[in-house]
Design a protein around this motif. Structure first.
Motif, PDB file in Angstrom:
ATOM      1  N   ASP A  53       0.806  -1.222   0.000  1.00  0.00           N
ATOM      2  CA  ASP A  53       0.000   0.000   0.000  1.00  0.00           C
ATOM      3  C   ASP A  53       0.839   1.273   0.000  1.00  0.00           C
ATOM      4  OD1 ASP A  53       0.861  -0.057   2.673  1.00  0.00           O
ATOM      5  OD2 ASP A  53      -1.155   0.231   3.507  1.00  0.00           O
ATOM      6  N   LYS A  88       4.628  -2.100   8.724  1.00  0.00           N
ATOM      7  CA  LYS A  88       3.337  -1.416   8.818  1.00  0.00           C
ATOM      8  C   LYS A  88       2.593  -1.379   7.479  1.00  0.00           C
ATOM      9  CE  LYS A  88       4.536   1.696  12.657  1.00  0.00           C
ATOM     10  NZ  LYS A  88       4.807   0.843  13.629  1.00  0.00           N
ATOM     11  N   LYS A  90       0.659  -2.724   4.127  1.00  0.00           N
ATOM     12  CA  LYS A  90      -0.276  -3.801   3.809  1.00  0.00           C
ATOM     13  C   LYS A  90       0.038  -4.334   2.412  1.00  0.00           C
ATOM     14  CE  LYS A  90      -3.992  -2.172   6.733  1.00  0.00           C
ATOM     15  NZ  LYS A  90      -5.400  -1.777   6.828  1.00  0.00           N
ATOM     16  N   TYR A 122      -0.698 -12.950   7.039  1.00  0.00           N
ATOM     17  CA  TYR A 122      -0.621 -11.523   6.706  1.00  0.00           C
ATOM     18  C   TYR A 122      -2.002 -10.945   6.428  1.00  0.00           C
ATOM     19  CZ  TYR A 122       4.379 -11.526   7.005  1.00  0.00           C
ATOM     20  OH  TYR A 122       5.656 -11.601   7.497  1.00  0.00           O
ATOM     21  N   GLU A 123      -2.889 -11.708   5.796  1.00  0.00           N
ATOM     22  CA  GLU A 123      -4.262 -11.232   5.608  1.00  0.00           C
ATOM     23  C   GLU A 123      -4.925 -11.004   6.959  1.00  0.00           C
ATOM     24  OE1 GLU A 123      -6.248 -12.571   1.396  1.00  0.00           O
ATOM     25  OE2 GLU A 123      -7.057 -13.406   3.228  1.00  0.00           O
ATOM     26  N   LYS A 125      -3.449 -10.455   9.872  1.00  0.00           N
ATOM     27  CA  LYS A 125      -2.771  -9.353  10.555  1.00  0.00           C
ATOM     28  C   LYS A 125      -3.232  -7.998  10.029  1.00  0.00           C
ATOM     29  CE  LYS A 125       1.698  -7.285  10.235  1.00  0.00           C
ATOM     30  NZ  LYS A 125       3.030  -7.403   9.703  1.00  0.00           N
ATOM     31  N   GLN A 126      -3.357  -7.863   8.733  1.00  0.00           N
ATOM     32  CA  GLN A 126      -3.702  -6.563   8.164  1.00  0.00           C
ATOM     33  C   GLN A 126      -5.207  -6.344   8.044  1.00  0.00           C
ATOM     34  OE1 GLN A 126      -1.479  -6.775   4.485  1.00  0.00           O
ATOM     35  NE2 GLN A 126      -3.280  -7.283   3.287  1.00  0.00           N
ATOM     36  N   GLN A 128      -7.304  -7.261   5.924  1.00  0.00           N
ATOM     37  CA  GLN A 128      -7.662  -6.852   4.573  1.00  0.00           C
ATOM     38  C   GLN A 128      -7.227  -7.954   3.622  1.00  0.00           C
ATOM     39  OE1 GLN A 128      -6.315  -2.888   3.511  1.00  0.00           O
ATOM     40  NE2 GLN A 128      -5.901  -3.550   1.422  1.00  0.00           N
ATOM     41  N   ILE A 130      -5.858 -10.013   0.368  1.00  0.00           N
ATOM     42  CA  ILE A 130      -4.787  -9.839  -0.606  1.00  0.00           C
ATOM     43  C   ILE A 130      -5.274 -10.474  -1.909  1.00  0.00           C
ATOM     44  CG2 ILE A 130      -2.414 -10.469  -1.227  1.00  0.00           C
ATOM     45  CD1 ILE A 130      -1.853 -10.691   1.829  1.00  0.00           C
TER      46      ILE A 130
END
Length: 160
Positions: A53, A88, A90, A122-123, A125-126, A128, A130
């Protein structure tokens, strides 16, 4: 007992040129790094490129070792590097491509199970999804709007 039905929706582009321009660029970065893979044992070269991002593109290729479990897939190489360098940021999109020196790979090659689990982390954690695009050396490109289409029962921190 009750039955649970799981459905996944994936999208197929006939060729890379049919994908949006930003995906073509991301996949070209994955192709470029795929050609740098270290795969003397499997002769199966994989490249992955991530769009963050913050606008950065992070790429990684598979790295093998004579002691097979010691190697690392392209997807995890890229996503772990992104996590280490940009904790930090995404991950918005991921492009994956694979080519074998043993045969033509004309069909989309999805991430392996270990990579799916790592991407799921990671999805989660964020908070949001991917977007994941994957292809072989040539041919069609498949798109998944999130990892949950590829790994519907992922294990994440909410299970602990």
């Amino acid at each position: 007992m009750k039955e649970v039905k799981i459905e996944s929706t994936l999208y197929v582009f006939e060729s890379l040129s049919d994908t949006p321009e930003d995906i073509q660029k991301l996949m070209k970065a994955a192709i470029e790094v795929r050609d740098k893979a270290y795969a003397p044992y499997s002769r199966f070269h994989v490249g992955a490129a991530l769009l963050l991002d913050n606008g950065n593109v992070i790429s990684g290729s598979n790295q093998e070792n004579a002691s097979y479990p010691s190697g690392l897939c392209a997807e995890r190489t890229a996503i772990f590097y992104a996590g280490a360098q940009y904790p930090k940021a995404k991950v918005l999109k991921m492009a994956i491509t694979a080519a074998s020196q043993n045969q033509k790979t004309n069909n989309p090659i999805p991430p392996c199970g270990a990579c799916r689990q790592s991407i799921a982390e990671y999805e989660f954690k964020q908070e949001q999804p991917i977007e994941i695009y994957f292809m072989g050396e040539t041919g069609s490109v498949m798109k998944s709007s999130s990892l949950s289409n590829l790994l519907p029962f992922s294990f994440d921190a909410s299970n602990l």
